[in-house]
Write an enzyme that holds these catalytic residues in place. Structure first.
Site, PDB file in Angstrom:
ATOM      1  N   LYS A  43       5.190 -13.376   1.626  1.00  0.00           N
ATOM      2  CA  LYS A  43       3.803 -13.461   1.932  1.00  0.00           C
ATOM      3  C   LYS A  43       3.440 -14.463   3.188  1.00  0.00           C
ATOM      4  CE  LYS A  43       2.322 -12.708  -2.969  1.00  0.00           C
ATOM      5  NZ  LYS A  43       1.347 -11.666  -2.632  1.00  0.00           N
ATOM      6  N   ARG A  63       4.299  -4.452 -10.869  1.00  0.00           N
ATOM      7  CA  ARG A  63       4.577  -3.205 -11.526  1.00  0.00           C
ATOM      8  C   ARG A  63       6.093  -2.941 -11.990  1.00  0.00           C
ATOM      9  NH1 ARG A  63       2.382  -0.460  -5.925  1.00  0.00           N
ATOM     10  NH2 ARG A  63       1.462  -2.530  -6.064  1.00  0.00           N
TER      11      ARG A  63
END
Length: 495
Positions: free
Chosen positions: A278, A352
């Site tokens: 990030k 996920r």
């Protein structure tokens, strides 16, 4: 904070602070009128001078009014008479909480006889007040060298008519439990990632089991996850020195043999993005990537405090996503617990991956329904902002129940579609499917990914990326959402 209920005249009650509501144009309800009469019209005189317009959230603190046992009277505006809604009521409650924080009194009393919140009965209106007042006293100063001054306020009395007493007592019990669950969720979210790692979260679940009867906790380590074939879960954690943990909570408060409800929480205790790292700006807020797991634990605390007659399973999928020489790479293919294979195109789509194996693990409990809670996608913030959680489901009845619970709890969600067309975005030439679906409809394709692991039961996915914490500034911190929504959903199952 203790909440008690009494049916006595506000004008005769001895208290440090008496809270009365005032509608716009100085309209006083019966309880406030009685107090005004006891003071010889002191309140109405001040209102006629224009000292308080009565708009939602406005307040005026009065000292030493004549002929009252109350040391102070706090007037709080609730807007136009007969038009008070949940949002305005929360604003008024926030003003009360803010003022009470700054006062020295050990107790306060709120006159609720005249308060009617639109589309809410006495219980629901009072519960919103209790949650707001209790949550308004929250302080996180564990790492401050100078701690906040101890709160002087210890007790709040809810004043109502005799016919309201039972509803107000129920509201006080439920609201206090929900606020305690929110506080636990906020504490876990606000902790720094060098303290709050997967093993720490597991330890907090064990502490909860020691505090309340009826809770059983099992912690699955990396070796057990390997035995189960949780290849996606382990792939997320393999770049970190912190080992993963799947924390299993079981509470059997309902009838023996009744199928449980299951809550699954994403618990990424820090998310660098892994190799798909990030940007540095605001990366500190990625400690909040475990707020799904924190909210499940907070909901369990609320349920345990109320000792609800329900069977409930909680699954906390805890890992840390870090870059290293051992970390998962974009292009790696992993085999999930279900046997399906996933091409990892972006290691920052890691939530996920821990959730999919955990959702497969949930099958063994034969649940009535499974709700997963996750700070899953930035796309959800783009779509819904920070006011509303995203909801997707494979079952229309479950989706409706959660939407209704969110409305009743004033912790709302909004449903997004799971049309088959979105599933095609996950196609992979090398594995059964990929872990991302491209730049379009990112919240939906993330849910589409999860939907491939939940064929055995009714399932709903709550994306709380926008609602789990507040970014930047003095107000930065975890919110405790969606504990009210989840707890309300479980309360609704008992009706």
């Amino acid at each position: 904070m203790e909440f008690v209920v009494k049916s006595v005249k506000a004008s005769t009650l001895k208290t440090a602070t008496l809270v009365l509501t005032v509608a716009e144009d100085g309209v006083l309800g019966a309880a406030a009128q009685a107090v005004d009469a006891a003071t010889g019209g002191a309140i109405s005189t001040l209102l006629k001078r224009g000292d308080l317009q009565g708009k939602p959230g406005q307040s005026l603190l009065l000292h030493s009014l004549p002929n009252l046992k109350a040391e102070r009277v706090l007037l709080v505006g609730i807007g136009k008479a007969g038009e008070l809604d949940a949002r305005q009521w929360r604003k008024a409650a926030g003003a009360v909480a803010g003022t009470l924080k700054s006062l020295g009194g050990a107790d306060a009393a709120v006159a609720l006889q005249d308060v009617t919140v639109r589309e809410r009965d006495a219980y629901a209106g009072a519960r919103l007040l209790v949650e707001a007042l209790a949550d308004g006293q929250y302080v996180f100063d564990r790492f401050k060298s100078k701690k906040a001054e101890p709160r002087a306020l210890k007790k709040i009395t809810l004043l109502g008519d005799k016919a309201q007493v039972a509803a107000l007592e129920r509201a006080a019990t439920h609201g206090t439990a929900i606020a305690a669950g929110m506080a636990l969720t906020r504490d876990l979210g606000n902790l720094p990632p060098n303290v709050c790692h997967p093993i720490y979260v597991a330890d907090q679940a064990k502490q909860l089991a020691k505090q309340f009867k009826g809770l059983k906790v099992e912690v699955l380590d990396e070796n057990r996850l390997r035995e189960l074939g949780a290849g996606a879960f382990l792939a997320v954690a393999q770049g970190s020195e912190q080992p993963p943990r799947l924390v299993v909570l079981q509470y059997n408060g309902g009838k023996k043999g009744d199928k449980p409800y299951a809550l699954v929480g994403k618990g990424i205790t820090f998310d660098t993005g892994g190799i798909s790292i990030k940007p540095a700006a605001n990366m500190d807020e990625m400690k909040y990537d475990m707020c799904g797991a924190a909210s499940v634990l907070g909901t369990f605390r609320a349920v345990l405090e109320m000792q609800l007659p329900i069977n409930l399973v909680g699954l906390l999928a805890c890992a840390e996503n870090m870059p290293s020489g051992r970390a998962t790479r974009p292009g790696d293919i992993v085999t999930t617990m279900s046997g399906q294979t996933v091409e990892i195109l972006n290691t920052d789509a890691e939530g996920r991956l821990v959730l999919c194996d955990t959702l497969t693990y949930a099958e063994r409990f034969k649940p009535q329904a499974v709700i997963d809670v996750a700070t899953l996608t930035g796309a959800c913030i783009v779509a819904l902002g920070s006011a509303t959680s995203g909801l997707m489901s494979n079952d229309a009845g479950l989706a409706r129940a959660l939407l209704d619970a969110g409305t009743r709890a004033d912790d709302r969600a909004w449903e997004l579609p799971l049309f088959d067309e979105y599933q095609e975005q996950l196609d992979s030439p090398f594995a059964d499917f990929a872990n991302i679906g491209g730049p379009k409809a990112g919240t939906i394709t993330a849910a589409c990914f999860l939907s491939r692991f939940v064929k055995a039961y009714p399932w709903a996915h709550l994306d709380i990326a926008g609602t789990a914490w507040i970014s930047g500034g003095k107000e930065k911190g975890a919110t405790g959402r969606p504990v009210p929504l989840l707890t309300q959903y479980l309360l609704d199952r008992l009706e």
